[in-house]
Design an enzyme around this catalytic site. Structure first.
Site, PDB file in Angstrom:
ATOM      1  N   GLU A  22       0.805  -1.114  -0.098  1.00  0.00           N
ATOM      2  CA  GLU A  22       0.075   0.028   0.086  1.00  0.00           C
ATOM      3  C   GLU A  22       0.899   1.297   0.157  1.00  0.00           C
ATOM      4  OE1 GLU A  22      -1.379   1.783   3.531  1.00  0.00           O
ATOM      5  OE2 GLU A  22      -0.922   0.082   4.793  1.00  0.00           O
ATOM      6  N   LYS A  83      -4.917  11.147   0.738  1.00  0.00           N
ATOM      7  CA  LYS A  83      -5.254   9.631   1.332  1.00  0.00           C
ATOM      8  C   LYS A  83      -6.463   9.073   0.440  1.00  0.00           C
ATOM      9  CE  LYS A  83      -6.655   7.270   5.819  1.00  0.00           C
ATOM     10  NZ  LYS A  83      -6.392   7.515   7.263  1.00  0.00           N
ATOM     11  N   VAL A 103      -5.327   0.471   2.887  1.00  0.00           N
ATOM     12  CA  VAL A 103      -5.528  -1.141   2.888  1.00  0.00           C
ATOM     13  C   VAL A 103      -6.830  -1.326   2.099  1.00  0.00           C
ATOM     14  CG1 VAL A 103      -5.931  -3.257   4.117  1.00  0.00           C
ATOM     15  CG2 VAL A 103      -4.229  -1.765   4.898  1.00  0.00           C
ATOM     16  N   ASP A 133     -16.535   5.241  14.653  1.00  0.00           N
ATOM     17  CA  ASP A 133     -15.407   5.238  13.666  1.00  0.00           C
ATOM     18  C   ASP A 133     -14.750   3.785  13.417  1.00  0.00           C
ATOM     19  OD1 ASP A 133     -13.323   5.615  12.075  1.00  0.00           O
ATOM     20  OD2 ASP A 133     -12.486   7.240  13.306  1.00  0.00           O
ATOM     21  N   SER A 135     -12.843   1.549  10.498  1.00  0.00           N
ATOM     22  CA  SER A 135     -11.941   1.585   9.136  1.00  0.00           C
ATOM     23  C   SER A 135     -12.597   0.970   7.984  1.00  0.00           C
ATOM     24  CB  SER A 135     -10.751   1.161   9.209  1.00  0.00           C
ATOM     25  OG  SER A 135      -9.951   1.138   8.161  1.00  0.00           O
ATOM     26  N   ALA A 136     -12.775   1.218   6.790  1.00  0.00           N
ATOM     27  CA  ALA A 136     -13.278   0.834   5.584  1.00  0.00           C
ATOM     28  C   ALA A 136     -12.501  -0.607   5.540  1.00  0.00           C
ATOM     29  CB  ALA A 136     -13.456   1.877   4.416  1.00  0.00           C
ATOM     30  N   ASP A 137     -11.108  -0.519   5.879  1.00  0.00           N
ATOM     31  CA  ASP A 137     -10.292  -1.867   5.757  1.00  0.00           C
ATOM     32  C   ASP A 137     -11.157  -3.097   6.013  1.00  0.00           C
ATOM     33  OD1 ASP A 137      -8.357   0.036   5.255  1.00  0.00           O
ATOM     34  OD2 ASP A 137      -7.171  -0.665   6.822  1.00  0.00           O
ATOM     35  N   LYS A 154      -3.699  -1.801  14.138  1.00  0.00           N
ATOM     36  CA  LYS A 154      -3.012  -0.722  14.713  1.00  0.00           C
ATOM     37  C   LYS A 154      -3.315  -0.604  16.242  1.00  0.00           C
ATOM     38  CE  LYS A 154      -4.297   1.421  11.267  1.00  0.00           C
ATOM     39  NZ  LYS A 154      -4.661   2.618  10.635  1.00  0.00           N
TER      40      LYS A 154
HETATM   41  N1  PSU Z   1      -0.803   1.292   9.555  1.00  0.00           N
HETATM   42  C1  PSU Z   1       0.440   2.316   9.517  1.00  0.00           C
HETATM   43  N2  PSU Z   1       0.305   3.607   8.768  1.00  0.00           N
HETATM   44  C2  PSU Z   1      -0.728   3.614   8.212  1.00  0.00           C
HETATM   45  C3  PSU Z   1      -1.700   2.884   7.851  1.00  0.00           C
HETATM   46  C4  PSU Z   1      -1.775   1.820   8.784  1.00  0.00           C
HETATM   47  O1  PSU Z   1       1.147   1.813  10.327  1.00  0.00           O
HETATM   48  O2  PSU Z   1      -0.722   4.743   7.612  1.00  0.00           O
HETATM   49  C5  PSU Z   1      -2.856   3.337   7.186  1.00  0.00           C
HETATM   50  C6  PSU Z   1      -3.227   2.108   6.320  1.00  0.00           C
HETATM   51  O3  PSU Z   1      -3.056   2.431   4.674  1.00  0.00           O
HETATM   52  C7  PSU Z   1      -4.704   1.942   6.682  1.00  0.00           C
HETATM   53  C8  PSU Z   1      -5.214   3.178   7.109  1.00  0.00           C
HETATM   54  O4  PSU Z   1      -5.463   1.148   5.641  1.00  0.00           O
HETATM   55  O5  PSU Z   1      -4.080   3.615   7.939  1.00  0.00           O
HETATM   56  C9  PSU Z   1      -6.432   3.076   7.900  1.00  0.00           C
HETATM   57  O6  PSU Z   1      -7.051   4.538   7.822  1.00  0.00           O
HETATM   58  P1  PSU Z   1      -8.351   4.709   8.520  1.00  0.00           P
HETATM   59  O7  PSU Z   1      -8.600   4.250   9.821  1.00  0.00           O
HETATM   60  O8  PSU Z   1      -8.653   6.198   8.390  1.00  0.00           O
HETATM   61  O9  PSU Z   1      -9.399   3.629   7.567  1.00  0.00           O
HETATM   62 MN    MN Z   2     -12.068   6.247  10.246  1.00  0.00          MN
END
Ligand code: PSU
Ligand code: MN
Length: 311
Positions: A22, A83, A103, A133, A135-137, A154
């Site tokens: 990614e 992003k 992701v 909140d 993640s769309a992941d 994370k």
């Molecule tokens: N893990 C990291 N650094 C990052 C991310 C994950 O150490 O920048 C990123 C990944 O791309 C993950 C995204 O898919 O953060 C998730 O963001 P959000 O919670 O806004 O969906």
């Molecule tokens: Mn989010």
């Protein structure tokens, strides 16, 4: 619609193993110059395992699997790079923007290609605050039939809730030589994985069975951060709690939450979280390369046969 760079396109035609990486971790997750080190170590990890690395992003509106060196430079410079999560793909394309894919967005792109394995640091998941909140992941994992290698979710997240969602969504969580779900910067979360595999061939066999069953979900392969670079859990929890308080006080919202929290944890751990992040990214890229190679071996060993029919 999706562009492969020549070396990635060639590798896919020749059915050589390819691993997607990614780009959001490079353009938003890590600061300069750590992001360059991350890219170099991940690409070397994939190559060392005998696979071809393909950094995935939207380049001037073109969804791209495998950035050319000059394109990668633009993402490492971070200027003017959005992003891009899954829902941001279409606007980025129509507006001819440059977008670093999370992701979720990376999965969405590679699910439309022949790239079967993807390495990242940690997936997004259910946030501790605000409670809505998520993640769309997670939903993209539920509909992208690919193998994703990571060090868990994370540590800024609600890990028990994230694992419950993965269960609901039917995503197998395979511990690679571990029984506990890793907590990204820390080795363990004390939460169980859903199955364990000891070798890349075992992962390949599970992946093959998952697809033979017609399952659409990704296979989530998790391995802990290399021990020498990991941060003890108690210490990390203190840093995360402080980061969450800071985010709440500053009213950080939406897609800024994850990058903000990662940066705050890095300050609190005096850069140790960055070293852990780089080490786990490299280790995940290596393992993804080995799984891609094992999947390729599997294919070569499978003699095509007519599909059985009920009589
Ligand atoms: N893990 C990291 N650094 C990052 C991310 C994950 O150490 O920048 C990123 C990944 O791309 C993950 C995204 O898919 O953060 C998730 O963001 P959000 O919670 O806004 O969906
Ligand atoms: Mn989010």
């Amino acid at each position: 619609m999706i562009r492969h760079t020549p070396d990635v396109g060639e590798a896919l035609i020749q059915r050589r193993p390819v691993v997607a990486l990614e780009s959001s971790v490079l353009a938003q997750g890590l600061p300069i110059p750590a992001n360059r080190e991350a890219a170099e170590r991940m690409m070397a990890g994939v190559a060392g395992a005998g696979a071809v690395a393909a950094v995935t992003a939207v380049v001037d509106g073109v969804p791209t699997i495998g950035l050319a060196p000059d394109e990668l430079e633009r993402f490492l410079a971070r200027e003017g790079i959005r992003k891009v999560s899954s829902r941001d793909l279409a606007p980025a394309v129509a507006q001819r923007a440059c977008g670093a894919t999370t992701v979720a967005a990376t999965l969405s792109l590679i699910a439309r290609s022949d790239v079967r394995v993807f390495a990242t640091g940690g997936i997004g998941g259910v946030h501790r605050a605000p409670p809505f909140d998520e993640s769309a992941d997670l939903v993209e994992l539920a509909r992208s039939p690919r193998v994703v290698v990571c060090a868990g979710a994370k540590s800024i997240l609600d890990l028990p809730a994230t694992l419950e969602r993965l269960e609901t969504l039917g995503v197998p969580v395979i511990g690679y030589r571990c029984r506990e779900f890793p907590a990204f910067f820390s080795v363990s979360s004390a939460l169980p994985v859903s199955a364990v595999a000891e070798t890349p061939d075992e992962v390949a066999a599970i992946e093959r069975a998952h697809r033979a069953l017609g399952r659409q979900e990704a296979l989530l392969v998790v391995q802990p951060c290399p021990a020498g670079a990991a941060i003890p859990r108690d210490e990390l929890e203190g840093a995360v709690a402080a980061a969450l308080r800071e985010a709440a006080a500053l009213h950080v919202r939406g897609s800024n939450v994850t990058p903000f929290l990662l940066a705050a944890v890095e300050r609190a751990t005096e850069g140790r979280s960055r070293r852990a992040n780089l080490a786990l990214l490299e280790a995940n890229a290596q393992l993804a390369g080995r799984i891609a190679v094992a999947l390729g071996r599997d294919d070569a060993a499978t003699v095509p046969s007519p599909s059985p029919r009920a009589s």
